[in-house]
Design a protein around this motif. Structure first.
Motif, PDB file in Angstrom:
ATOM      1  N   GLU A  94       0.834  -1.200   0.000  1.00 15.44           N
ATOM      2  CA  GLU A  94       0.000   0.000   0.000  1.00 15.44           C
ATOM      3  C   GLU A  94       0.872   1.254   0.000  1.00 15.44           C
ATOM      4  OE1 GLU A  94      -3.086  -0.110  -0.537  1.00 15.44           O
ATOM      5  OE2 GLU A  94      -3.452  -2.244  -0.219  1.00 15.44           O
ATOM      6  N   ASP A  95       1.910   1.245   0.803  1.00 15.46           N
ATOM      7  CA  ASP A  95       2.863   2.350   0.817  1.00 15.46           C
ATOM      8  C   ASP A  95       4.132   1.870   1.505  1.00 15.46           C
ATOM      9  OD1 ASP A  95       2.816   2.966   3.764  1.00 15.46           O
ATOM     10  OD2 ASP A  95       0.731   3.439   3.316  1.00 15.46           O
ATOM     11  N   HIS A 101       3.538  -0.933   4.476  1.00 10.28           N
ATOM     12  CA  HIS A 101       2.203  -1.359   4.882  1.00 10.28           C
ATOM     13  C   HIS A 101       1.649  -2.249   3.774  1.00 10.28           C
ATOM     14  CE1 HIS A 101       2.396   2.439   7.393  1.00 10.28           C
ATOM     15  NE2 HIS A 101       2.223   1.468   8.269  1.00 10.28           N
ATOM     16  N   LEU A 102       1.227  -3.446   4.162  1.00  5.56           N
ATOM     17  CA  LEU A 102       0.813  -4.460   3.203  1.00  5.56           C
ATOM     18  C   LEU A 102      -0.612  -4.923   3.474  1.00  5.56           C
ATOM     19  CD1 LEU A 102       4.044  -6.643   3.579  1.00  5.56           C
ATOM     20  CD2 LEU A 102       3.678  -4.803   1.928  1.00  5.56           C
ATOM     21  N   SER A 103      -1.341  -5.230   2.396  1.00  9.02           N
ATOM     22  CA  SER A 103      -2.691  -5.784   2.502  1.00  9.02           C
ATOM     23  C   SER A 103      -2.663  -7.219   1.983  1.00  9.02           C
ATOM     24  CB  SER A 103      -3.692  -4.964   1.676  1.00  9.02           C
ATOM     25  OG  SER A 103      -3.804  -3.659   2.176  1.00  9.02           O
ATOM     26  N   ILE A 147      10.219  -1.801  -3.033  1.00 10.04           N
ATOM     27  CA  ILE A 147       8.913  -1.561  -2.419  1.00 10.04           C
ATOM     28  C   ILE A 147       8.208  -0.456  -3.189  1.00 10.04           C
ATOM     29  CG2 ILE A 147       7.685  -0.944  -0.303  1.00 10.04           C
ATOM     30  CD1 ILE A 147       9.164  -3.615  -0.155  1.00 10.04           C
ATOM     31  N   GLU A 148       7.227  -0.827  -3.994  1.00  6.51           N
ATOM     32  CA  GLU A 148       6.467   0.134  -4.781  1.00  6.51           C
ATOM     33  C   GLU A 148       4.976  -0.094  -4.559  1.00  6.51           C
ATOM     34  OE1 GLU A 148       7.646  -0.536  -8.784  1.00  6.51           O
ATOM     35  OE2 GLU A 148       9.613   0.423  -8.558  1.00  6.51           O
ATOM     36  N   PRO A 149       4.200   0.961  -4.332  1.00 10.09           N
ATOM     37  CA  PRO A 149       2.757   0.800  -4.146  1.00 10.09           C
ATOM     38  C   PRO A 149       2.144   0.023  -5.302  1.00 10.09           C
ATOM     39  CG  PRO A 149       3.412   3.026  -3.589  1.00 10.09           C
ATOM     40  CD  PRO A 149       4.623   2.367  -4.185  1.00 10.09           C
ATOM     41  N   GLY A 150       1.303  -0.949  -4.952  1.00 12.76           N
ATOM     42  CA  GLY A 150       0.658  -1.786  -5.953  1.00 12.76           C
ATOM     43  C   GLY A 150       1.400  -3.075  -6.249  1.00 12.76           C
ATOM     44  N   ALA A 151       2.672  -3.154  -5.851  1.00 10.92           N
ATOM     45  CA  ALA A 151       3.442  -4.378  -6.081  1.00 10.92           C
ATOM     46  C   ALA A 151       2.985  -5.472  -5.126  1.00 10.92           C
ATOM     47  CB  ALA A 151       4.931  -4.098  -5.897  1.00 10.92           C
ATOM     48  N   TRP A 152       3.238  -6.721  -5.513  1.00 11.94           N
ATOM     49  CA  TRP A 152       2.870  -7.861  -4.678  1.00 11.94           C
ATOM     50  C   TRP A 152       4.133  -8.509  -4.128  1.00 11.94           C
ATOM     51  CZ3 TRP A 152      -2.071  -9.070  -3.337  1.00 11.94           C
ATOM     52  CH2 TRP A 152      -3.092  -8.429  -4.054  1.00 11.94           C
ATOM     53  N   VAL A 153       4.093  -8.835  -2.846  1.00 15.10           N
ATOM     54  CA  VAL A 153       5.216  -9.508  -2.205  1.00 15.10           C
ATOM     55  C   VAL A 153       4.684 -10.721  -1.446  1.00 15.10           C
ATOM     56  CG1 VAL A 153       6.569  -7.394  -1.955  1.00 15.10           C
ATOM     57  CG2 VAL A 153       5.035  -8.103  -0.108  1.00 15.10           C
ATOM     58  N   GLU A 154       5.569 -11.672  -1.166  1.00 11.28           N
ATOM     59  CA  GLU A 154       5.197 -12.825  -0.354  1.00 11.28           C
ATOM     60  C   GLU A 154       5.491 -12.528   1.110  1.00 11.28           C
ATOM     61  OE1 GLU A 154       7.030 -16.412  -1.740  1.00 11.28           O
ATOM     62  OE2 GLU A 154       5.254 -16.910  -2.912  1.00 11.28           O
ATOM     63  N   LEU A 155       4.552 -12.879   1.985  1.00 13.96           N
ATOM     64  CA  LEU A 155       4.740 -12.704   3.417  1.00 13.96           C
ATOM     65  C   LEU A 155       5.448 -13.940   3.959  1.00 13.96           C
ATOM     66  CD1 LEU A 155       1.227 -11.306   4.386  1.00 13.96           C
ATOM     67  CD2 LEU A 155       3.358 -10.025   4.233  1.00 13.96           C
ATOM     68  N   THR A 156       6.768 -13.920   3.969  1.00 13.54           N
ATOM     69  CA  THR A 156       7.525 -15.062   4.455  1.00 13.54           C
ATOM     70  C   THR A 156       8.290 -14.685   5.719  1.00 13.54           C
ATOM     71  OG1 THR A 156       9.474 -14.549   3.134  1.00 13.54           O
ATOM     72  CG2 THR A 156       7.801 -15.925   2.108  1.00 13.54           C
ATOM     73  N   LEU A 157       8.488 -15.658   6.585  1.00 13.96           N
ATOM     74  CA  LEU A 157       9.204 -15.402   7.820  1.00 13.96           C
ATOM     75  C   LEU A 157       9.720 -16.699   8.410  1.00 13.96           C
ATOM     76  CD1 LEU A 157       6.694 -14.780  10.706  1.00 13.96           C
ATOM     77  CD2 LEU A 157       5.916 -15.249   8.405  1.00 13.96           C
ATOM     78  N   ASP A 158      10.623 -16.561   9.354  1.00 11.97           N
ATOM     79  CA  ASP A 158      11.158 -17.692  10.097  1.00 11.97           C
ATOM     80  C   ASP A 158      10.084 -18.140  11.089  1.00 11.97           C
ATOM     81  OD1 ASP A 158      12.423 -19.376  11.928  1.00 11.97           O
ATOM     82  OD2 ASP A 158      14.276 -18.240  11.940  1.00 11.97           O
TER      83      ASP A 158
END
Length: 198
Positions: A133-134, A145-147, A166-177
């Motif tokens: 989102e931003d 901030h991610l939706s 990090i660009e508004p509108g881009a999609w990322v995977e929510l990955t973590l340990d």
């Protein structure tokens, strides 16, 4: 001043009781922290344990920025536990279950800095994709901030690596340990308590 107080304490060898509402100050100065809420002790431990392994939702929220994901405790085996969330079922390493029973309401507490790029090494779990989102660049990291795709009404705050785009509108995977996720009893109350002391 923080360094000076620590130096004085080390020099005189006397136990200090330092009362503050500044969480970062408490973690910087203390060997042992007591978190209090409305006059009652919520948590006691080292700064590392209080921040990384809080025992209550109040402690998790009071000791710094955190994402809360509601869930339902489903089951436990000798090596894993299963928690159903709006982002899907999450398998986590087995831990001290603290009396959780199947069907119990729980909250996953995840610090923003525990989200990393999907190409990271070591054990990983994914909570699906999320739309940016931003975002802002803070030098050491991007704060975004991610939706989540599967739960767009939720906003997740993530500290992504310096190299992330990090660009508004881009999609990322929510990955973590998976070992960085803390499972807590209940769901966060609203509004969050306003008064507390360390």
């Amino acid at each position: 001043m923080q360094d000076e107080l620590k130096a004085i304490q080390k020099r005189v060898g006397t136990t200090f009781v330092h009362v503050t509402h500044d969480q970062e100050e408490a973690m910087a100065i203390a060997d042992r922290i007591v978190v209090m809420n409305a006059g009652r002790i919520e948590d006691v431990g080292s700064p590392e344990n209080i921040y990384m392994q809080p025992k209550t939702i109040f402690t998790a929220s009071f000791m710094g920025e955190v994402n809360f994901i509601p869930g339902t405790f489903e089951s436990a085996t000798d090596s894993t536990i299963s928690v159903k969330t709006p982002l899907g079922t999450v398998e986590l390493p087995e831990f001290e279950c603290r009396g959780f029973a199947p069907g119990a309401s729980v909250t996953l507490a995840i610090r923003p800095e525990h989200f990393r790029a999907s190409t990271g090494t070591g054990p990983r779990i994914t909570l699906g994709k999320a739309k940016v989102e931003d975002g802002s660049f803070f030098g050491t990291h991007h704060r975004a901030h991610l939706s989540p795709l599967d739960y767009p009404n939720m906003t997740i705050t993530a500290h992504m690596p310096q190299s992330a785009i990090i660009e508004p509108g881009a999609w990322v995977e929510l990955t973590l340990d998976p070992t960085s996720v803390v499972v807590l009893h209940g769901h966060p109350p609203r509004p969050t308590p306003e008064s507390a002391a360390l």
